[in-house]
Design a protein around this motif. Structure first.
Motif, mmCIF file in Angstrom:
data_model
loop_
_atom_site.group_PDB
_atom_site.id
_atom_site.type_symbol
_atom_site.label_atom_id
_atom_site.label_comp_id
_atom_site.label_asym_id
_atom_site.label_seq_id
_atom_site.Cartn_x
_atom_site.Cartn_y
_atom_site.Cartn_z
ATOM 1 N N ASP A 27 0.837 -1.205 0.000
ATOM 2 C CA ASP A 27 0.000 0.000 0.000
ATOM 3 C C ASP A 27 0.871 1.254 0.000
ATOM 4 O OD1 ASP A 27 -2.362 -1.378 0.015
ATOM 5 O OD2 ASP A 27 -2.666 -1.235 2.177
ATOM 6 N N GLY A 28 0.438 2.229 -0.784
ATOM 7 C CA GLY A 28 1.152 3.494 -0.840
ATOM 8 C C GLY A 28 2.247 3.549 -1.879
ATOM 9 N N THR A 29 2.552 2.418 -2.518
ATOM 10 C CA THR A 29 3.589 2.404 -3.557
ATOM 11 C C THR A 29 2.988 2.877 -4.870
ATOM 12 O OG1 THR A 29 4.628 0.500 -2.502
ATOM 13 C CG2 THR A 29 5.275 0.980 -4.770
ATOM 14 N N ASP A 30 3.651 3.796 -5.539
ATOM 15 C CA ASP A 30 3.221 4.168 -6.883
ATOM 16 C C ASP A 30 4.425 4.195 -7.804
ATOM 17 O OD1 ASP A 30 4.527 6.648 -6.605
ATOM 18 O OD2 ASP A 30 2.690 7.706 -6.122
ATOM 19 N N LEU A 31 4.161 4.186 -9.111
ATOM 20 C CA LEU A 31 5.237 4.064 -10.091
ATOM 21 C C LEU A 31 6.160 5.272 -10.064
ATOM 22 C CD1 LEU A 31 6.658 2.589 -12.340
ATOM 23 C CD2 LEU A 31 4.905 3.384 -13.937
ATOM 24 N N LEU A 32 5.595 6.461 -9.931
ATOM 25 C CA LEU A 32 6.448 7.650 -9.899
ATOM 26 C C LEU A 32 7.379 7.611 -8.695
ATOM 27 C CD1 LEU A 32 7.116 10.265 -11.351
ATOM 28 C CD2 LEU A 32 5.339 11.408 -10.007
ATOM 29 N N GLY A 33 6.865 7.145 -7.572
ATOM 30 C CA GLY A 33 7.716 7.022 -6.391
ATOM 31 C C GLY A 33 8.814 5.998 -6.576
ATOM 32 N N LEU A 34 8.490 4.873 -7.215
ATOM 33 C CA LEU A 34 9.510 3.863 -7.497
ATOM 34 C C LEU A 34 10.605 4.412 -8.396
ATOM 35 C CD1 LEU A 34 7.396 0.630 -8.112
ATOM 36 C CD2 LEU A 34 8.952 1.064 -6.203
ATOM 37 N N LEU A 35 10.190 5.152 -9.437
ATOM 38 C CA LEU A 35 11.180 5.720 -10.352
ATOM 39 C C LEU A 35 12.071 6.724 -9.629
ATOM 40 C CD1 LEU A 35 8.956 6.318 -13.518
ATOM 41 C CD2 LEU A 35 10.609 4.478 -13.150
ATOM 42 N N GLY A 36 11.462 7.558 -8.799
ATOM 43 C CA GLY A 36 12.231 8.573 -8.090
ATOM 44 C C GLY A 36 13.214 7.998 -7.099
ATOM 45 N N SER A 37 12.897 6.828 -6.540
ATOM 46 C CA SER A 37 13.778 6.210 -5.554
ATOM 47 C C SER A 37 14.776 5.249 -6.198
ATOM 48 C CB SER A 37 12.957 5.451 -4.517
ATOM 49 O OG SER A 37 12.274 4.358 -5.110
ATOM 50 N N GLY A 38 14.673 5.082 -7.526
ATOM 51 C CA GLY A 38 15.568 4.157 -8.214
ATOM 52 C C GLY A 38 15.251 2.708 -7.948
ATOM 53 N N GLY A 39 14.015 2.410 -7.474
ATOM 54 C CA GLY A 39 13.673 1.062 -7.077
ATOM 55 C C GLY A 39 13.010 0.205 -8.125
ATOM 56 N N LEU A 40 12.891 0.681 -9.374
ATOM 57 C CA LEU A 40 12.169 -0.080 -10.387
ATOM 58 C C LEU A 40 12.875 -1.379 -10.732
ATOM 59 C CD1 LEU A 40 9.660 -0.018 -12.117
ATOM 60 C CD2 LEU A 40 10.940 1.169 -13.889
ATOM 61 N N ALA A 41 14.197 -1.367 -10.704
ATOM 62 C CA ALA A 41 14.930 -2.591 -11.043
ATOM 63 C C ALA A 41 14.823 -3.634 -9.943
ATOM 64 C CB ALA A 41 16.401 -2.256 -11.299
ATOM 65 N N ASP A 42 14.466 -3.216 -8.749
ATOM 66 C CA ASP A 42 14.352 -4.145 -7.615
ATOM 67 C C ASP A 42 13.121 -3.771 -6.799
ATOM 68 O OD1 ASP A 42 14.865 -6.100 -5.772
ATOM 69 O OD2 ASP A 42 16.301 -4.895 -4.634
ATOM 70 N N PRO A 43 11.904 -3.991 -7.370
ATOM 71 C CA PRO A 43 10.685 -3.531 -6.707
ATOM 72 C C PRO A 43 10.451 -4.240 -5.386
ATOM 73 C CG PRO A 43 10.171 -4.945 -8.573
ATOM 74 C CD PRO A 43 11.637 -4.689 -8.619
ATOM 75 N N PRO A 44 9.667 -3.633 -4.526
ATOM 76 C CA PRO A 44 9.395 -4.238 -3.215
ATOM 77 C C PRO A 44 8.584 -5.522 -3.364
ATOM 78 C CG PRO A 44 7.995 -2.334 -3.579
ATOM 79 C CD PRO A 44 8.991 -2.344 -4.692
ATOM 80 N N PRO A 45 8.525 -6.338 -2.319
ATOM 81 C CA PRO A 45 7.745 -7.580 -2.383
ATOM 82 C C PRO A 45 6.286 -7.300 -2.739
ATOM 83 C CG PRO A 45 9.103 -7.525 -0.419
ATOM 84 C CD PRO A 45 9.196 -6.163 -1.036
ATOM 85 N N ALA A 46 5.692 -8.208 -3.496
ATOM 86 C CA ALA A 46 4.319 -8.022 -3.936
ATOM 87 C C ALA A 46 3.377 -8.889 -3.120
ATOM 88 C CB ALA A 46 4.211 -8.363 -5.419
ATOM 89 N N GLY A 47 2.108 -8.491 -3.070
ATOM 90 C CA GLY A 47 1.108 -9.243 -2.328
ATOM 91 C C GLY A 47 0.430 -10.285 -3.199
ATOM 92 N N ALA A 48 -0.744 -10.733 -2.779
ATOM 93 C CA ALA A 48 -1.483 -11.760 -3.504
ATOM 94 C C ALA A 48 -1.965 -11.238 -4.847
ATOM 95 C CB ALA A 48 -2.671 -12.225 -2.671
ATOM 96 N N ALA A 49 -1.931 -12.094 -5.862
ATOM 97 C CA ALA A 49 -2.325 -11.707 -7.214
ATOM 98 C C ALA A 49 -3.822 -11.404 -7.281
ATOM 99 C CB ALA A 49 -1.968 -12.810 -8.195
ATOM 100 N N VAL A 50 -4.160 -10.407 -8.124
ATOM 101 C CA VAL A 50 -5.547 -10.017 -8.368
ATOM 102 C C VAL A 50 -5.814 -10.172 -9.867
ATOM 103 C CG1 VAL A 50 -7.221 -8.128 -8.252
ATOM 104 C CG2 VAL A 50 -5.465 -8.355 -6.479
ATOM 105 N N PRO A 51 -6.907 -10.838 -10.275
ATOM 106 C CA PRO A 51 -7.202 -10.963 -11.707
ATOM 107 C C PRO A 51 -7.383 -9.593 -12.353
ATOM 108 C CG PRO A 51 -8.542 -12.488 -10.427
ATOM 109 C CD PRO A 51 -7.873 -11.570 -9.439
ATOM 110 N N LEU A 52 -6.800 -9.408 -13.531
ATOM 111 C CA LEU A 52 -6.942 -8.139 -14.235
ATOM 112 C C LEU A 52 -8.403 -7.849 -14.558
ATOM 113 C CD1 LEU A 52 -3.881 -8.281 -16.651
ATOM 114 C CD2 LEU A 52 -4.269 -6.600 -14.839
ATOM 115 N N SER A 53 -9.210 -8.900 -14.696
ATOM 116 C CA SER A 53 -10.626 -8.718 -14.995
ATOM 117 C C SER A 53 -11.374 -8.037 -13.860
ATOM 118 C CB SER A 53 -11.275 -10.072 -15.298
ATOM 119 O OG SER A 53 -11.156 -10.951 -14.187
ATOM 120 N N GLU A 54 -10.767 -7.972 -12.671
ATOM 121 C CA GLU A 54 -11.431 -7.389 -11.503
ATOM 122 C C GLU A 54 -10.937 -5.974 -11.193
ATOM 123 O OE1 GLU A 54 -11.132 -9.969 -8.153
ATOM 124 O OE2 GLU A 54 -11.961 -11.708 -9.210
ATOM 125 N N VAL A 55 -10.041 -5.440 -12.008
ATOM 126 C CA VAL A 55 -9.494 -4.119 -11.719
ATOM 127 C C VAL A 55 -9.827 -3.146 -12.843
ATOM 128 C CG1 VAL A 55 -7.578 -5.253 -10.521
ATOM 129 C CG2 VAL A 55 -7.222 -4.383 -12.840
#
Length: 314
Positions: A27-55
């Motif tokens: 929660d609270g992670t966004d792409l612009l923040g990842l890019l600004g912190s240089g974390g895109l190459a090593d993103p934080p751990p991800a949670g449970a998968a959500v079907p794209l059909s539900e988003v």
């Protein structure tokens, strides 16, 4: 890697797309923040998968700036004939990859509705691919610029051609003709995924397709660009900064990448301008597809014509 920003159960999230699902970042992670912190190459751990059909997919990011180039010679030929009746390509176009700054507040998602621009009766789409900056840089060479690319996404530069044609007579370029909507999506695709498409000139040979209401109206290759993205980034960074999250559009592809090009070639508005109810679907090989439906817009708020002054002086 493909990164999506999306809405799920009332929350805005960002995560990695895996097949038909997305694994969210914390929660609270966004792409612009990842890019600004240089974390895109090593993103934080991800949670449970959500079907794209539900988003509901949102724009991959809210860019701080959007530069839109015009890198396809064929597009320039057709649209120039349509907008101002001139033939050919201006010699100055070949000097450098020209761009203009467009409105970052107008960015919408890959499935969002597009309102008719106030006062327009000639709405058009523009099929483009955009690059997203991942590291800041200044006065970059094209060779250096490649390391500053975070990824690629589709870009639809919606254009009110009647407004654009009139306002460009002033000589400053488009303003309200390009101000209502710019679609980004469906995902940010990292460079490693598209590397197999790179040709000997350093261009990405991606098949591009434009459809209106399910009918194909345009096809091209991204490799028909006259400059590489690295060259465009180098030019954009000349004497100034490019920073994480900045978006640089390729400009509209040729061979039906927009309706205005076809109007210029055919001498008539065939296919006709977009109207409420029309759905535009744009596809780029290796990136995905975006599909937006035009809906009624609002009436323009009246603004008076410029006043002719007597130019008196103190």
């Amino acid at each position: 890697m493909r990164i999506a920003t999306y809405e799920h159960r009332g929350s805005r999230r960002c995560g990695v797309v895996e097949g038909a699902a997305v694994r969210p970042f914390p929660d609270g992670t966004d792409l612009l923040g990842l890019l600004g912190s240089g974390g895109l190459a090593d993103p934080p751990p991800a949670g449970a998968a959500v079907p794209l059909s539900e988003v509901r997919l949102l724009p991959p990011l809210r860019p701080p700036t959007v530069r839109d180039f015009v890198a396809f010679e064929e597009h320039v030929e057709g649209v120039r004939r349509s907008v101002d009746g001139a033939a050919g390509v201006p010699d100055a176009w070949y000097d450098a990859p020209t761009f203009y700054f467009t409105n970052p507040y107008a960015v919408i998602g890959p499935g969002d509705d597009v309102p008719m621009p106030p006062g327009s009766r000639a709405l058009d789409f523009e099929l483009e691919v955009a690059v997203v900056i991942g590291r800041e840089g200044r006065d970059l060479t094209p060779e250096q610029a490649r390391a500053h690319i975070a990824g690629y996404t589709l870009f639809n530069d919606w254009s009110a051609r009647d407004l654009q044609s009139r306002e460009m007579q002033v000589g400053l370029g488009p303003c309200k003709g390009k101000d209502t909507a710019t679609t980004l999506g469906p995902y940010l695709v990292t460079p490693d995924e598209l590397e197999p498409y790179r040709d000997a000139d350093g261009l990405l040979r991606l098949a591009l397709t434009a459809e209106v209401n399910g009918e194909v109206v345009g096809t091209d290759l991204l490799s028909n660009m006259s400059w590489t993205f690295e060259e465009m980034i180098a030019y954009a960074s000349r004497g100034t900064w490019v920073r994480p999250g900045d978006v640089l559009g390729s400009g509209t592809c040729g061979n039906g990448g927009c309706l205005a090009e076809l109007w210029g070639l055919r001498g008539e508005r065939t296919p006709p301008p977009l109207r409420p109810g029309d759905t535009v679907t744009l596809t780029a090989e290796g990136i995905g597809a975006i599909s937006n439906t035009v809906v009624p817009g609002t009436a323009p708020v009246a603004v008076p014509r410029g006043r002719r002054r007597d130019r008196s002086r103190p």
